[in-house]
Write a protein that holds these residues in place. Structure first.
Motif, PDB file in Angstrom:
ATOM      1  N   UNK A  14      14.897   2.772 -15.354  1.00 15.37           N
ATOM      2  CA  UNK A  14      15.582   2.656 -14.093  1.00 15.37           C
ATOM      3  C   UNK A  14      17.075   2.417 -14.289  1.00 15.37           C
ATOM      4  N   UNK A 175       9.054   6.293 -17.615  1.00 20.88           N
ATOM      5  CA  UNK A 175       9.477   5.368 -18.674  1.00 20.88           C
ATOM      6  C   UNK A 175       8.647   5.518 -19.938  1.00 20.88           C
ATOM      7  N   UNK A 178       3.082   3.328 -20.850  1.00 20.47           N
ATOM      8  CA  UNK A 178       2.457   2.119 -20.337  1.00 20.47           C
ATOM      9  C   UNK A 178       1.363   2.576 -19.387  1.00 20.47           C
ATOM     10  N   UNK A 179       0.458   1.729 -19.082  1.00 23.03           N
ATOM     11  CA  UNK A 179      -0.654   2.093 -18.219  1.00 23.03           C
ATOM     12  C   UNK A 179      -0.580   1.313 -16.930  1.00 23.03           C
ATOM     13  N   UNK A 184       3.204   5.748 -12.541  1.00 25.65           N
ATOM     14  CA  UNK A 184       4.658   5.676 -12.386  1.00 25.65           C
ATOM     15  C   UNK A 184       5.088   6.938 -11.649  1.00 25.65           C
ATOM     16  N   UNK A 186       7.992   9.518  -9.878  1.00 29.08           N
ATOM     17  CA  UNK A 186       9.378  10.026  -9.819  1.00 29.08           C
ATOM     18  C   UNK A 186       9.396  11.176  -8.821  1.00 29.08           C
TER      19      UNK A 186
ATOM     20  N   UNK B 290      19.393  -1.817 -16.490  1.00 30.09           N
ATOM     21  CA  UNK B 290      18.208  -0.978 -16.667  1.00 30.09           C
ATOM     22  C   UNK B 290      16.930  -1.689 -16.219  1.00 30.09           C
ATOM     23  N   UNK B 292      13.797  -2.750 -14.123  1.00 24.57           N
ATOM     24  CA  UNK B 292      12.953  -2.183 -13.077  1.00 24.57           C
ATOM     25  C   UNK B 292      11.774  -3.129 -12.853  1.00 24.57           C
TER      26      UNK B 292
END
Lengths: 285, 323
Positions: A14, A175, A178-179, A184, A186, B290, B292
């Motif tokens: 981010x 990113x 990761x789970x 996630x 976008x 950065x 989040x």
């Protein structure tokens, strides 16, 4: 653990953001005649670079020219019970399939697993344990959700278990691995369609209450295309090489909640689950 | 809790260590800083924030309270799994954190509990191994206010703004609140919400948020876990302070410099407290660029922990998925 096509880049999570909300068109524009509004919409779209010819949507737009999806929305129908065509049961309405082609294209092994899930749904459905529902199941559940729209971020807050999805529209990539239960997300605008790409699922969620499921390789692309200011055509393409023989698509409308002064209320199912403990063993059927 | 989050605590702790801590201003000096404005003219609160540095909620009682003889405090391996600090995380930078108390009114610096409520609190603290007395946070029930803005190692914030609203996102247990600024009224008093119903307005450059309509099953005050140097039974953490549902909280968010928002909350519940009381501290610190908010799947990984702590087979319970 296999990863999907997520375009990972380290350190590019981010970005710093000071999101400012695009303003709606001035209110006096709403009093113009339909033909003048259509001309204005066409003229504005022609001068804003990157947008195609005018679509049929004539609802609110942001100053960037995108449809403004802010507000409270909800799905009708019984896709939350079963995405495929189903007849009624006690307390469950019948429903037509929302899946293009009617049925989900499982591999043979996955089809067997789906039947096992279905047979054990009263105990195995993760939503019966009050776990996060995943995507796109969260959309089809019969609770409202609120969209807050800024240039860099769409926030979708769901009444069900106060679930939150942050859909980054600032061009940032998925990113590092990761789970997540909700993946996630976008997003970007393609003409008047909000396209949301979601990966990084943990494989623990179902698609409905009938045992339809996926793995942690699931890749979901949602397309939110507002048709009028009162409804959105919601089209979802799911891809999961572990479970499906090919990508497949489901579609259903999302409707705007029109009650004045409406706000999201609570459905804190963790509280209900603990209440069920005190009443009987194993809680609700 | 979700194993992702153990690592997240380390990340947050490291971020706290990395951020240069500006000296906190003395209580009462907030408001002198002129914040940047949004394009529609409101003070711009938007961005990502970390919780303010830990400081004691209240002045220690020094009244010699100790757990009753034979009380089962739920101590042991399961208890310590919740309350042990992450051994891999660097210590929070205490040097620049005020020692407290956060409470500025009453002057005693103590939460003004009615006597019956103090007795009830002691009873709760002595029975932390029973599901019904366990901190609702541990059961993944809402934090309510002001607790969602008190420092814990697993909460960060994102504030999103637009004309007519402020949206506050809480990493902890994926809560959020949409705060209308349109002078609309609170809903019917029969409507109860875990995080209450918030309505806001600007007072100069201070965002004032008024919250009512709370459910009564939360502990609205208290740190997420006791500090390293205080036992779990310490009464300086706000642990075990409940409310009646008549809870009414007025919060004030004020920039004291470009990266620090002072947080003040006045808490009122005529059934539980003897008077409205107020706390204040530098509660929101701007996060690194950065930052989040990560998904905080609280309940999903919690079943076994709850079962260990309380001896109840929590994992067997089921609810209806939909009507």
């Amino acid at each position: 653990m296999a990863r999907g096509t997520s375009g990972l880049t380290s350190g590019q999570a981010r970005r710093h953001a000071q999101p400012e909300r695009d303003l709606e068109l001035p209110q006096h524009a709403m009093t113009l005649t339909r033909s003048v509004k259509a001309w204005l919409a066409g003229a504005l779209l022609c001068v804003v670079p990157g947008l195609a010819h005018a679509q049929t949507y004539d609802g609110p737009r942001t100053t960037a020219g995108h449809p403004d999806l802010s507000g409270i929305w909800q799905v009708l129908g019984s896709a939350a019970w079963d995405l495929e065509a189903h007849n009624a049961q006690d307390g469950i309405p019948a429903g037509l399939s929302v899946v293009d082609g009617g049925t989900i294209p499982y591999t043979p092994a996955a089809a067997a697993r789906r039947e096992t899930n279905r047979a054990n749904r009263l105990t195995h459905d993760p939503v019966r344990k009050c776990f996060l529902p995943g995507v796109p199941r969260i959309t089809s559940l019969p609770w409202p959700f609120q969209v807050v729209q800024t240039p860099d971020l769409m926030v979708m807050s769901y009444e069900y278990a106060h679930t939150v999805r942050l859909i980054y529209t600032d061009g940032s990539p998925h990113p590092l691995p990761n789970d997540f239960w909700m993946g996630d997300s976008r997003g970007h605008w393609a003409d008047d369609t909000l396209v949301v790409d979601t990966t990084h699922f943990n494989g623990e969620t179902w698609l409905d209450a009938a045992g339809n499921f996926h793995s942690n390789e699931l890749h979901v692309v949602e397309r939110y295309t507002p048709v009028t200011e009162y409804h959105i055509d919601y089209e979802v393409t799911l891809e999961d090489p572990q479970v499906y023989t090919r990508p497949w698509t489901m579609r259903l409308p999302i409707y705007k909640r029109m009650e004045p002064g409406l706000r999201l209320l609570d459905y804190d199912c963790v509280d209900h689950l603990l209440g069920a403990l005190s009443q009987s063993e194993g809680g609700a059927q | 809790m979700n194993t992702v989050h153990v690592g997240r605590i380390a990340v947050v702790a490291m971020s706290l260590a990395a951020v240069t801590m500006t000296p906190s201003t003395a209580a009462g000096q907030g408001g002198a800083f002129e914040p940047p404005r949004t394009t529609w003219g409101d003070p711009d609160l938007s961005g990502h924030y970390l919780p303010g540095p830990y400081q004691a909620l209240e002045t220690p009682a020094n009244d010699g309270w100790a757990p009753p003889e034979g009380a089962n405090l739920g101590q042991g391996a399961a208890f310590s799994r919740f309350f042990e600090p992450d051994p891999d995380a660097p210590a929070q930078p205490r040097a620049s954190a005020p020692s407290g108390p956060m409470i500025i009114d009453p002057a005693s610096g103590r939460v003004p509990l009615q006597p019956w409520a103090t007795e009830q609190r002691n009873e709760i603290m002595a029975r932390q191994n029973q599901l019904e007395h366990l901190d609702p946070r541990v059961r993944c029930l809402p934090a309510a206010f002001p607790r969602a803005h008190l420092p814990v190692g697993y909460n960060t914030y994102q504030i999103v703004q637009g004309p007519g609203y402020v949206l506050m996102l809480y990493e902890w247990n994926h809560h959020s609140r949409y705060i209308p600024l349109d002078a609309s009224p609170h809903p019917d008093p029969a409507i109860k919400l875990g995080m209450g119903d918030s309505r806001g307005h600007w007072d100069g450059t201070t965002l004032v948020v008024d919250t009512t309509n709370f459910t009564d099953n939360t502990w609205p005050v208290g740190h997420g876990a006791p500090p390293d140097d205080a036992p779990g039974t310490a009464l300086t953490t706000g642990h075990g302070i409940f409310h009646s549902g008549q809870l009414h909280v007025v919060e004030r968010f004020t920039f004291v410099d470009a990266d620090t928002i002072q947080y003040e909350a006045t808490i009122e519940d005529p059934d539980v407290f003897t008077q409205p009381w107020t706390l204040r501290y530098n509660g929101l610190q701007r996060a690194p660029d950065d930052h989040m908010l990560f998904e905080y799947a609280c309940h999903e990984g919690n079943g076994r922990n709850l079962s260990l702590l309380t001896g109840t087979d929590v994992e067997a319970a089921r609810v209806h998925p939909i009507r």
